[in-house]
Scaffold this active site. Sequence first.
Site, PDB file in Angstrom:
ATOM      1  N   LYS A 259      -6.676  -4.892  -3.101  1.00 21.69           N
ATOM      2  CA  LYS A 259      -7.342  -5.535  -1.959  1.00 21.69           C
ATOM      3  C   LYS A 259      -8.356  -4.572  -1.341  1.00 21.69           C
ATOM      4  O   LYS A 259      -8.076  -3.391  -1.188  1.00 21.69           O
ATOM      5  CB  LYS A 259      -6.299  -5.982  -0.924  1.00 21.69           C
ATOM      6  CG  LYS A 259      -5.450  -4.877  -0.339  1.00 21.69           C
ATOM      7  CD  LYS A 259      -4.339  -5.475   0.511  1.00 21.69           C
ATOM      8  CE  LYS A 259      -3.491  -4.439   1.198  1.00 21.69           C
ATOM      9  NZ  LYS A 259      -4.151  -3.594   2.179  1.00 21.69           N
TER      10      LYS A 259
ATOM     11  N   CYS B  48      -2.081  -2.440   7.788  1.00 22.44           N
ATOM     12  CA  CYS B  48      -2.053  -3.383   6.667  1.00 22.44           C
ATOM     13  C   CYS B  48      -0.821  -4.289   6.661  1.00 22.44           C
ATOM     14  O   CYS B  48      -0.906  -5.445   6.231  1.00 22.44           O
ATOM     15  CB  CYS B  48      -2.197  -2.636   5.350  1.00 22.44           C
ATOM     16  SG  CYS B  48      -3.860  -1.946   5.170  1.00 22.44           S
TER      17      CYS B  48
ATOM     18  N   GLU C 119      -4.620  -0.875  -1.340  1.00 23.22           N
ATOM     19  CA  GLU C 119      -5.927  -0.941  -0.682  1.00 23.22           C
ATOM     20  C   GLU C 119      -6.880  -0.005  -1.417  1.00 23.22           C
ATOM     21  O   GLU C 119      -6.532   1.137  -1.718  1.00 23.22           O
ATOM     22  CB  GLU C 119      -5.818  -0.507   0.791  1.00 23.22           C
ATOM     23  CG  GLU C 119      -7.173  -0.539   1.499  1.00 23.22           C
ATOM     24  CD  GLU C 119      -7.107  -0.103   2.969  1.00 23.22           C
ATOM     25  OE1 GLU C 119      -6.009   0.029   3.522  1.00 23.22           O
ATOM     26  OE2 GLU C 119      -8.203   0.101   3.537  1.00 23.22           O
TER      27      GLU C 119
ATOM     28  N   LYS D  88      -7.652  -4.711   4.846  1.00 26.27           N
ATOM     29  CA  LYS D  88      -6.340  -4.392   5.391  1.00 26.27           C
ATOM     30  C   LYS D  88      -5.343  -5.519   5.084  1.00 26.27           C
ATOM     31  O   LYS D  88      -4.180  -5.262   4.805  1.00 26.27           O
ATOM     32  CB  LYS D  88      -6.430  -4.164   6.911  1.00 26.27           C
ATOM     33  CG  LYS D  88      -7.449  -3.099   7.332  1.00 26.27           C
ATOM     34  CD  LYS D  88      -7.228  -1.776   6.651  1.00 26.27           C
ATOM     35  CE  LYS D  88      -8.214  -0.721   7.131  1.00 26.27           C
ATOM     36  NZ  LYS D  88      -8.193   0.476   6.265  1.00 26.27           N
TER      37      LYS D  88
ATOM     38  N   ASP E  97       0.788  -1.246   0.000  1.00 24.73           N
ATOM     39  CA  ASP E  97       0.000   0.000   0.000  1.00 24.73           C
ATOM     40  C   ASP E  97       0.817   1.293   0.000  1.00 24.73           C
ATOM     41  O   ASP E  97       0.436   2.267   0.672  1.00 24.73           O
ATOM     42  CB  ASP E  97      -0.949   0.014   1.210  1.00 24.73           C
ATOM     43  CG  ASP E  97      -1.928  -1.147   1.215  1.00 24.73           C
ATOM     44  OD1 ASP E  97      -1.870  -1.971   0.277  1.00 24.73           O
ATOM     45  OD2 ASP E  97      -2.723  -1.250   2.154  1.00 24.73           O
TER      46      ASP E  97
ATOM     47  N   GLN F   6       8.034 -13.233  21.781  1.00 21.52           N
ATOM     48  CA  GLN F   6       7.670 -14.622  22.073  1.00 21.52           C
ATOM     49  C   GLN F   6       8.315 -15.596  21.080  1.00 21.52           C
ATOM     50  O   GLN F   6       7.677 -16.522  20.571  1.00 21.52           O
ATOM     51  CB  GLN F   6       6.140 -14.795  22.052  1.00 21.52           C
ATOM     52  CG  GLN F   6       5.403 -13.864  23.022  1.00 21.52           C
ATOM     53  CD  GLN F   6       3.910 -14.010  22.935  1.00 21.52           C
ATOM     54  OE1 GLN F   6       3.355 -15.010  23.382  1.00 21.52           O
ATOM     55  NE2 GLN F   6       3.270 -13.022  22.336  1.00 21.52           N
TER      56      GLN F   6
ATOM     57  N   VAL G 250       3.204   0.334   4.208  1.00 26.72           N
ATOM     58  CA  VAL G 250       2.486   1.081   5.248  1.00 26.72           C
ATOM     59  C   VAL G 250       1.053   0.566   5.381  1.00 26.72           C
ATOM     60  O   VAL G 250       0.492   0.029   4.435  1.00 26.72           O
ATOM     61  CB  VAL G 250       2.472   2.584   4.900  1.00 26.72           C
ATOM     62  CG1 VAL G 250       3.875   3.136   4.875  1.00 26.72           C
ATOM     63  CG2 VAL G 250       1.761   2.891   3.583  1.00 26.72           C
ATOM     64  N   THR G 251       0.471   0.759   6.553  1.00 24.40           N
ATOM     65  CA  THR G 251       1.134   1.216   7.759  1.00 24.40           C
ATOM     66  C   THR G 251       1.478  -0.016   8.607  1.00 24.40           C
ATOM     67  O   THR G 251       0.816  -1.045   8.514  1.00 24.40           O
ATOM     68  CB  THR G 251       0.243   2.165   8.604  1.00 24.40           C
ATOM     69  OG1 THR G 251      -0.954   1.483   8.997  1.00 24.40           O
ATOM     70  CG2 THR G 251      -0.132   3.410   7.830  1.00 24.40           C
TER      71      THR G 251
HETATM   72  C1  C5J Z   1      -3.073   0.644   5.544  1.00 19.33           C
HETATM   73  C2  C5J Z   1      -4.801   1.880   6.679  1.00 19.33           C
HETATM   74  N1  C5J Z   1      -2.581   0.437   4.316  1.00 19.33           N
HETATM   75  N2  C5J Z   1      -3.975   2.318   7.629  1.00 19.33           N
HETATM   76  N3  C5J Z   1      -4.331   1.144   5.630  1.00 19.33           N
HETATM   77  O1  C5J Z   1      -2.403   0.432   6.531  1.00 19.33           O
HETATM   78  O2  C5J Z   1      -5.970   2.157   6.729  1.00 19.33           O
END
Ligand code: C5J
Length: 225
Positions: A129, A162, A72, A132, A24, A202, A157-158
């Site tokens: 897509k 996502c 996205e 996310k 994204d 973990q 990102v972010t």
């Molecule tokens: C992504 C969002 N790409 N933060 N989307 O992280 O809404």
Amino acid sequence: MISVDADPAPFTFAPATTALVIIDMQRDFCEPGGFGETLGNDVSLLQSVIPPLQTVLATARALGMTVIHTREGHVPDLSDCPPAKLNRGNPSLRIGDPGPKGRILVRGEFGHDIVDELAPLPDELVIDKPGKGSFHGTTFGAELQARGITSLLVAGVTTEVCVHTTVREANDRGYECLVLSDCTGSYFPQFHRVALQMVAAQGGIFGWVAPSSALLTALTPEAVR
Ligand code: C5J
């Protein structure tokens, strides 16, 4: 096999069965006038991701590795955007509204596309897509299977949205994921830091984390040969 100095342990992968997945890196998230800004975020915080990611992308391309980009967004009639997403929060512009870079988060619009610095090459796969995660509502999983991919180098990102959702989805499907810490970014530096910690905690509950410098130290033409 390539071995990268990573947290919590070395990340080992074969370049032939590994994809660089860039999540994204769209104008809608990284530049003013897009979805990220309508939500009240300072989009300049994502700009630092671009230079190191350009170097990783150039290296992966030079070595002939599989490169996959995701975006996205939604079809123009928004039929793939559930009301729960469309009506969430109090943005200055909602998904589908006209903005300075075209309709917010709608496929085919200028703002929906990937920033110029990281533009996909014609032969690189671009996964559109609606959610996310990269697996939900897409052919991503089938495309990975068709290419024999078992490991993912994840950037974009972010970090806590996502990137995290995709890494969690991938981990559940058996993929080994290395998240590149300086090639991922967030509007919230504290979320970025903790999201990376969560991946590697973990014993690597979702995957591995390393800076791109560690990847580039290991991923040389000699090592790949
Ligand atoms: C992504 C969002 N790409 N933060 N989307 O992280 O809404």
